[in-house]
Design a protein around this motif. Structure first.
Motif, PDB file in Angstrom:
ATOM      1  N   ILE A  63      17.525  46.393 -30.615  1.00  0.00           N
ATOM      2  CA  ILE A  63      17.451  45.569 -29.405  1.00  0.00           C
ATOM      3  C   ILE A  63      17.843  44.125 -29.730  1.00  0.00           C
ATOM      4  O   ILE A  63      18.578  43.473 -28.976  1.00  0.00           O
ATOM      5  CB  ILE A  63      16.057  45.687 -28.766  1.00  0.00           C
ATOM      6  N   GLU A  67      20.779  42.024 -28.005  1.00  0.00           N
ATOM      7  CA  GLU A  67      20.537  40.701 -27.398  1.00  0.00           C
ATOM      8  C   GLU A  67      21.456  39.642 -28.017  1.00  0.00           C
ATOM      9  O   GLU A  67      21.785  38.648 -27.389  1.00  0.00           O
ATOM     10  CB  GLU A  67      19.059  40.321 -27.549  1.00  0.00           C
ATOM     11  N   ALA A  94      14.319  48.713 -24.255  1.00  0.00           N
ATOM     12  CA  ALA A  94      15.528  48.037 -23.754  1.00  0.00           C
ATOM     13  C   ALA A  94      15.380  47.743 -22.258  1.00  0.00           C
ATOM     14  O   ALA A  94      15.749  46.657 -21.799  1.00  0.00           O
ATOM     15  CB  ALA A  94      16.756  48.904 -24.011  1.00  0.00           C
TER      16      ALA A  94
END
Ligand code: SAM
Length: 276
Positions: A63, A67, A94
């Motif tokens: 994740i 990002e 997510a």
């Protein structure tokens, strides 16, 4: 979320191949298994292992990568990820992080098995893997006795006979389908009662391949039948000869003509009158 073949390597979408090529990484259960698939399609994307034992930490790491601007693909060893396979945790995390998650639909053993089973598809209950322990397995099957849907389970070859035995013991006579090696060279779809399929498999030297077991709905409770006399009266009123009406009712209800005659006669003689 990219679905991959459950056997036959041709069962992959154009879009899946493109996305696997374009992604920055492919998270997968077994890097060697996925590498074979990627090599087959000339895909050089790096793989990152993501499996049930490292799901939680890996989810956080992946994740963070997304990002930071990366795009990732998640696959499992076979079929649709998350279905009896890892992936739920990363999708959940997510979604909570506001990350866009796209499905790339494709093969799944449960649907492949359902569509060749010949069992009703209007309602089905997918139960994942049957519990390995007999007590838990029977308990689970008992809880599904009244489920008015086709039941679908995954099962490993070394437990298939025990599972079929328990299905017969708990659910009685039902239409069962055991689908094995779907889309592969030795694809096989066995149909019958649990006892019949178990007997067929027992004849073999070894039982190989992964199975999907499908269990037909519980038989409908039959609507109570009208009294025999009424049915005969209706047939006679419709112009059927009395003896023919007796024969028809006997056949329909699995009785002999004699039994039907006895039922409609009684000590006071025939209750069903002859046609005037
Ligand atoms: N995610 C996969 C899917 O979408 O079907 C299922 C993964 S689960 C770990 C593996 C189980 O799926 C096997 O034990 C077997 O029950 C079933 N399965 C997978 N491939 C199959 C095939 N080719 N034929 C029959 N069953 C299969």
């Amino acid at each position: 979320m990219v679905s991959t073949p459950i056997g036959n390597l041709e069962d992959i979408t154009y879009r899946a191949v493109r996305i696997l090529k374009e992604a920055d990484w492919v998270a997968c259960e077994d890097t060697r298994t996925t590498r074979r698939l990627l090599d087959h399609y000339g895909i050089a994307t790096r793989t990152i292992s993501y499996h049930e034992h490292n799901e939680t930490e890996r989810a956080a790491e992946l994740i963070a990568r997304i990002e930071a601007g990366e795009t990732g693909a998640l696959v499992s060893d076979a079929g649709t990820p998350l279905l009896s396979d890892p992936g739920y945790r990363i999708v959940h995390a997510a979604a909570a992080a506001g990350i866009r998650i796209e499905p790339l639909p494709g093969p799944s053993a449960l649907l492949a098995a359902l569509v060749v089973s010949g069992l009703p598809t209007d309602q089905f209950h997918f139960g994942g893997f049957l519990p390995a322990k007999q007590g838990q397995r029977r308990h689970l099957l008992e809880s599904l006795t009244d489920e008015h849907a086709t039941l679908i389970f995954y099962e490993a070859p070394h437990r298939i006979l025990e599972a079929l035995e328990d299905i017969a013991a708990v659910l009685g006579k039902r239409d069962i389908v055991a689908a094995r090696e779907l889309t592969k060279m030795y694809e096989e779809v066995l149909r019958g009662t649990a006892d019949e399929i178990g007997a067929e498999l027992q004849k073999r030297d070894s039982i190989r391949g992964e199975f999907v077991i499908l269990i037909g709905k519980a038989l409908e409770h039959k609507a109570p039948e009208a009294p025999i006399e009424d049915t005969i009266e209706i047939l006679i009123a419709a112009g059927v000869e009395r003896m023919e009406a007796l024969k028809t009712v006997a056949r329909e209800r699995g009785l002999s003509k004699r039994e039907v005659y006895k039922l409609v006669s009684g000590p006071a003689g025939p209750k069903v009158k002859r046609k005037q």
